[in-house]
Design an enzyme around this catalytic site. Sequence first.
Site, mmCIF file in Angstrom:
data_model
loop_
_atom_site.group_PDB
_atom_site.id
_atom_site.type_symbol
_atom_site.label_atom_id
_atom_site.label_comp_id
_atom_site.label_asym_id
_atom_site.label_seq_id
_atom_site.Cartn_x
_atom_site.Cartn_y
_atom_site.Cartn_z
ATOM 1 N N GLU A 107 11.173 -2.395 11.629
ATOM 2 C CA GLU A 107 12.477 -1.870 11.202
ATOM 3 C C GLU A 107 12.333 -0.379 10.964
ATOM 4 O OE1 GLU A 107 13.430 -5.874 8.547
ATOM 5 O OE2 GLU A 107 13.408 -3.917 7.587
ATOM 6 N N LYS A 118 12.174 2.818 8.964
ATOM 7 C CA LYS A 118 11.915 3.095 7.552
ATOM 8 C C LYS A 118 12.806 4.266 7.182
ATOM 9 C CE LYS A 118 8.247 3.843 4.159
ATOM 10 N NZ LYS A 118 9.022 4.682 3.269
ATOM 11 N N ARG A 134 15.928 2.914 -2.657
ATOM 12 C CA ARG A 134 15.869 1.447 -2.654
ATOM 13 C C ARG A 134 16.869 0.900 -3.650
ATOM 14 N NH1 ARG A 134 11.124 -1.922 -1.796
ATOM 15 N NH2 ARG A 134 11.831 -4.071 -1.621
ATOM 16 N N ARG A 139 14.845 0.518 -7.783
ATOM 17 C CA ARG A 139 13.585 -0.218 -7.661
ATOM 18 C C ARG A 139 12.867 -0.309 -9.001
ATOM 19 N NH1 ARG A 139 9.071 2.287 -4.023
ATOM 20 N NH2 ARG A 139 7.655 1.450 -5.535
ATOM 21 N N GLU A 175 18.277 -0.115 1.497
ATOM 22 C CA GLU A 175 18.012 1.297 1.278
ATOM 23 C C GLU A 175 19.363 2.012 1.369
ATOM 24 O OE1 GLU A 175 14.907 2.070 0.633
ATOM 25 O OE2 GLU A 175 14.593 4.158 1.159
ATOM 26 N N PHE A 232 17.975 -4.868 4.449
ATOM 27 C CA PHE A 232 16.828 -5.423 5.176
ATOM 28 C C PHE A 232 16.319 -6.756 4.623
ATOM 29 C CE2 PHE A 232 15.280 -1.847 2.514
ATOM 30 C CZ PHE A 232 14.529 -2.563 1.593
ATOM 31 N N ARG A 280 1.267 -7.764 -2.780
ATOM 32 C CA ARG A 280 0.424 -8.942 -2.574
ATOM 33 C C ARG A 280 0.774 -9.595 -1.246
ATOM 34 N NH1 ARG A 280 -2.348 -10.417 -6.764
ATOM 35 N NH2 ARG A 280 -2.530 -12.639 -6.369
ATOM 36 N N LYS A 285 3.870 0.043 6.020
ATOM 37 C CA LYS A 285 4.675 1.216 6.365
ATOM 38 C C LYS A 285 3.917 2.060 7.381
ATOM 39 C CE LYS A 285 3.212 3.119 1.957
ATOM 40 N NZ LYS A 285 3.586 3.503 0.624
HETATM 41 P P1 AMP Z 1 7.077 3.992 0.165
HETATM 42 O O1 AMP Z 1 8.106 4.290 -0.877
HETATM 43 O O2 AMP Z 1 6.755 5.147 1.039
HETATM 44 O O3 AMP Z 1 5.876 3.309 -0.419
HETATM 45 O O4 AMP Z 1 7.694 2.914 1.171
HETATM 46 C C1 AMP Z 1 8.345 1.759 0.736
HETATM 47 C C2 AMP Z 1 9.832 2.015 0.598
HETATM 48 O O5 AMP Z 1 10.447 2.235 1.865
HETATM 49 C C3 AMP Z 1 10.599 0.836 0.075
HETATM 50 O O6 AMP Z 1 10.487 0.743 -1.322
HETATM 51 C C4 AMP Z 1 12.018 1.155 0.516
HETATM 52 O O7 AMP Z 1 12.631 1.957 -0.477
HETATM 53 C C5 AMP Z 1 11.841 2.019 1.746
HETATM 54 N N1 AMP Z 1 12.358 1.428 2.992
HETATM 55 C C6 AMP Z 1 13.016 2.124 3.947
HETATM 56 N N2 AMP Z 1 13.346 1.353 4.970
HETATM 57 C C7 AMP Z 1 12.892 0.100 4.694
HETATM 58 C C8 AMP Z 1 12.911 -1.130 5.390
HETATM 59 N N3 AMP Z 1 13.466 -1.269 6.601
HETATM 60 N N4 AMP Z 1 12.330 -2.202 4.785
HETATM 61 C C9 AMP Z 1 11.747 -2.088 3.578
HETATM 62 N N5 AMP Z 1 11.709 -0.931 2.872
HETATM 63 C C10 AMP Z 1 12.263 0.152 3.421
#
Ligand code: AMP
Length: 527
Positions: free
Chosen positions: A219, A221, A226, A241, A270, A309, A381, A387
């Site tokens: 998907e 990102k 969030r 979040r 998001e 998502f 977990r 990512k």
């Molecule tokens: P990070 O904050 O860099 O650790 O990456 C995780 C965050 O990416 C999640 O907490 C979401 O806020 C964001 N995110 C963006 N697009 C997506 C997606 N398609 N699925 C899940 N999380 C996503």
Amino acid sequence: MLFRDLVELCSKLEKTTSRTEKVLYIAEFLKKLDLSEVKPAVWFLTGRIFPDYEDRKLDIGWATVSKVLKSLKSTGRLLAKPMTILELHRALLKISLVEGEGSRRKKERLLLSILSSMTPNEMEYFLRILFGEVRVGAADGLVLDAIGKVAGVDEDTVRRAYMFIADIGELAETALAKGAKGLRNATLQLFRPVRPMLAEMSYDIRSTIRELGGIAAFEYKYDGIRLQIHRKGNEIKVYTRRLTDVTNSLPDVVEIARNIRADEYVIDCEALSFKDGKPVRFQDLVKRIRRKYDVRRMVKEIPLEIRAFDLLYLNGKVLVDLPYAERWSLLEKIVDEEYLAKRIVTGDPNEAKRFLEESEKEGHEGLMAKKLDSPYTPGIRGKYWFKIKPAQTIDCVIIAAEWGHGRRRGWLSDYHLAVLDEDSGEFVMVGKTFKGLTDDEFEDMTKRLLGLKIGERGHIVYVKPRIVVEIAFNEIQRSPKYKSGLALRFARITRIRYDKSPYDVTTLSELKRLYEKQFEKKSRIEE
Ligand code: AMP
């Protein structure tokens, strides 16, 4: 139970190296507590004062504490009666509620009465809690294990219950009041935000596909905020979040939520905004969160959309145990395509790579790779989400800052960056940087850091570990200078992550893995 007994436990924990023994001590302690004091005791033990999702602040800085300590010394007050855990918690709650004229003096008075009930040893622990040091008594992981022990359930059951109950104090209370059954029966309830599922770092697409079973969903990102949306009929609530209710700041998100075709649901998504067809940068998006005034103007300036998502609950059914592919097909039925995350399913690394390029070209951050048959689990977990970002970044917490020179005079500008050593629960330094912020951001950051000050040595100001920054770097090197053993070369701030808590930062073991990963492309000579 007295606060003194809790401090005694903390000292005992500090002297013990065996994890099993620590868990045992905590479990014994928990069992001795009266039900009414479990929550505050667990909050204190884990370095909290209030539950994570509560936006409550004491607003007591270093200056106030040192003033009160000085007056305590000069008056030579006799030790007042020791406080119980509940009394101490009530006193702190009172401090957090003080507002308006003369509030500083009132807070000082309340703090004085707290401190005058404490021995120096208690004071030390209390100040550690007050200043938000992580290592007060026990890291969350130890307390979760102790809770499992008390209730007689395994680790997975505790973690799962923690996803739904979301506050470690309440989790302990449930375990003590209702035992194993209480934890096993914990489930998602509307208008109680759950702790969100998080992603691991992917080190490359090919091995990530392998890890996810040869085929995965990819998907976009999105570089947004969030949000978890809960709906029952006409009632809609939106949480961050960190589980804070932000419904009132986001009427545009509520409007979109109203048009989703289901009466009852919990959606994970998001939020983002577009200007001239391009995604609005994160720093501007966060202005919308927790906004209490001028909400309408902000909605016009930065109108939010969502990209959904995941679906955790639908019309009376909790879906977290369904495979993600099934949750997605239910989600697709109730959300319009424009509000769904862009997605493909493939086992072909090249196809995934092309999709990654598309995502980047449209101004998004990268991709999320997700295991098709995975349940929704809290935190990282399970290794179900990865990512994938073209530019590798890590998240660090600022633990100190140095006064700048020259053009940066008057600003705290050289930031000491730390990651979380999950074994000790300590934040360990991995580098310093003054790069990446605008003048306005320096100015704002200086104010924020001074508000978090806990001490000063020379030109270095030590702060509560609260502010999370995303850091780009050129290389990770071994470092004898830092306790972490690693140092970032050419670190620079790519953004300030106000949405992340210090517990969410990159861990030392992740950084070690990244360090090793470098040698797949470069050869090493030293060591
Ligand atoms: P990070 O904050 O860099 O650790 O990456 C995780 C965050 O990416 C999640 O907490 C979401 O806020 C964001 N995110 C963006 N697009 C997506 C997606 N398609 N699925 C899940 N999380 C996503």
